[in-house]
Scaffold this active site. Structure first.
Site, PDB file in Angstrom:
ATOM      1  N   GLN A 151      -4.542  -4.016  -1.780  1.00 45.11           N
ATOM      2  CA  GLN A 151      -4.263  -3.127  -2.557  1.00 45.11           C
ATOM      3  C   GLN A 151      -3.950  -4.162  -4.207  1.00 45.11           C
ATOM      4  O   GLN A 151      -3.725  -3.377  -5.071  1.00 45.11           O
ATOM      5  CB  GLN A 151      -3.175  -2.553  -2.620  1.00 45.11           C
ATOM      6  CG  GLN A 151      -2.990  -1.652  -1.251  1.00 45.11           C
ATOM      7  CD  GLN A 151      -3.762  -0.461  -1.339  1.00 45.11           C
ATOM      8  OE1 GLN A 151      -4.387  -0.042  -2.242  1.00 45.11           O
ATOM      9  NE2 GLN A 151      -4.019   0.131  -0.226  1.00 45.11           N
ATOM     10  N   ASN A 206       0.901  -1.291  -0.054  1.00 49.38           N
ATOM     11  CA  ASN A 206      -0.113  -0.046   0.021  1.00 49.38           C
ATOM     12  C   ASN A 206       0.851   1.210  -0.179  1.00 49.38           C
ATOM     13  O   ASN A 206       0.377   2.295  -0.418  1.00 49.38           O
ATOM     14  CB  ASN A 206      -0.933  -0.008   1.212  1.00 49.38           C
ATOM     15  CG  ASN A 206      -0.125  -0.006   2.507  1.00 49.38           C
ATOM     16  OD1 ASN A 206       0.642  -0.881   2.692  1.00 49.38           O
ATOM     17  ND2 ASN A 206      -0.487   0.668   3.408  1.00 49.38           N
ATOM     18  N   CYS A 227      -2.895   5.232   7.165  1.00 50.30           N
ATOM     19  CA  CYS A 227      -2.769   4.527   8.603  1.00 50.30           C
ATOM     20  C   CYS A 227      -1.388   5.001   9.378  1.00 50.30           C
ATOM     21  O   CYS A 227      -1.552   4.494  10.455  1.00 50.30           O
ATOM     22  CB  CYS A 227      -2.922   3.018   8.245  1.00 50.30           C
ATOM     23  SG  CYS A 227      -1.603   2.387   7.265  1.00 50.30           S
TER      24      CYS A 227
END
Ligand code: PMP
Length: 382
Positions: free
Chosen positions: A181, A151, A325
């Site tokens: 992903q 990601n 994140c």
């Protein structure tokens, strides 16, 4: 001002066709799939259909689909559930060098329970090092968790080769793949990847947030969330019917429109790379050989990525300074360290991510905006 959203690795806009499929389940059709009356039966049928759709997409049985609240939960269930169920065979767990926190953190929990958790190495291209992996595998390894597409960098890891080595050297090991992903970009049929379980999330596929699935073959899975015994006891809790319907529609569209995604993301990436010579000192991070076009990580010297990101915002261009994140945490992403980036360089990583809805002209506009922003910032600091 036009808005150009290029942060699809964080989340994607809901496809109107997905919303359409979900709407009845957010309205007049509201049964609990465990209820025996017609409202419940209808909900159970919708859930069955969604499950069948996912089973088709990943070439597994319907009993091998577990709906979860997203990929975080699916990764937790896969890592904790499979390692704990295999304790009698050994105590070693191997995880990829750039795993998402939703794999790293359950692995850290396992370490506290007495498992020995090791991180796999990357080769000089930032791809899983298969030779090093082979040296680490053994009969005491119970789980290997490796993402398919990063990601953060878009790196595409060699899962099939990993699976082949694992089957000969670690007969008791389960192979878990975080395919969040990857779905809709590369073939994720389970047999194709050679894995035992796979996590996916709807909101990365133009589906709704808060729904995902763990595809898991084999029965050795200790539940993490217990209660009413839904999902064959593997994930208790009333199922999110509207979400499951949305996830199934999103996966169906992602598969049907894979070529569109590949063409759109390639064109967008090319638009950026064409302007790279005008970005002084900028370089593409990590993948040199194996990657998906949808995720482009750039090191942009001069100003911190966060500053560049906010300047782009003022021009209506939305990208990310690293992964979403990670962006609320002060600590450097372990993935950036794993690919050999020094902490001060890590602050300069801009992630630009595309989807099937990205237009070439939008990518060109965004690339132009980036050239201008970096020029302006260079002028200010000169
Ligand atoms: N794995 C990867 C590779 C991701 O990119 C994400 C989302 N940032 C997740 C797992 C977590 O997915 P979810 O948001 O559905 O919990």
């Amino acid at each position: 001002m036009a808005v150009i959203y290029l942060d699809h690795a964080a989340t994607t806009p809901l496809d109107p066709r997905v919303r359409e499929a979900m709407l009845p389940w957010l309205g007049e059709r509201f049964g609990n799939p465990s209820s025996r009356h017609p409202f419940g039966v209808a909900a159970a049928e919708a859930l069955d259909q969604a499950r069948a759709e996912l089973a088709r997409a990943f070439a597994v049985r319907t009993s091998e689909v577990v709906f979860t609240s997203g990929a975080t939960e699916a990764n937790n269930l896969a890592v904790l559930g499979q390692a704990r169920a295999a304790r009698r065979f050994g105590n070693r767990v191997l995880i990829g060098a750039t795993e998402h926190p939703s794999v790293r953190e359950p692995a850290a929990l396992l370490a506290r329970e007495g498992f020995v958790v090791e991180t796999l190495a990357l080769d000089s291209d930032g791809v899983l090092d298969l030779a090093e992996l082979a040296r680490r595998l053994g009969p005491d390894v119970v789980l290997v968790a490796q993402m398919l597409v990063s990601n953060e960098f878009g790196t595409l890891h060699p899962l099939r080769e990993l699976a082949r080595t694992l089957r000969t050297r670690a007969p008791h090991a389960k192979l878990h793949v975080d395919a969040v992903q990857a779905v809709g970009k590369v073939d994720c049929a389970l047999a194709e990847l050679g894995c035992d379980s796979l996590a996916l999330s709807a909101h990365k596929l133009h589906g709704p947030q808060g729904i995902g699935a763990l595809i898991v073959v084999g029965k050795e899975l200790e539940p993490v969330q217990v209660g009413g015994g839904q999902e064959r006891g593997r994930r208790s809790g009333t199922e999110n019917v509207a979400g499951a319907v949305g996830l199934a529609a999103a996966v169906r569209l992602a598969e049907a429109e894979r070529e569109r995604t590949l063409a759109a993301t390639r064109a967008a990436r090319e638009a950026f790379l064409a302007r790279l010579p005008e970005l002084p000192g900028a370089r593409v991070l990590a993948p040199k050989k194996r990657f998906v076009d949808a995720i482009l990580a750039l090191v942009v010297p001069g100003a911190p990525a966060e500053v560049v990101m906010h300047h782009l915002e003022r021009r209506g261009v939305y990208v990310s300074a690293g992964a979403a994140c990670q962006s609320k945490k002060d600590a450097q992403s372990p993935s950036l360290a794993a690919i050999g980036l020094a902490p001060d360089e890590a602050r300069h990583v801009l992630r630009i991510s595309f989807a099937r809805t990205t237009k070439r002209a939008d990518a060109e506009f965004a690339a132009q905006a980036l050239v201008e922003v970096l020029r302006e910032l260079a002028a200010v600091s000169a």
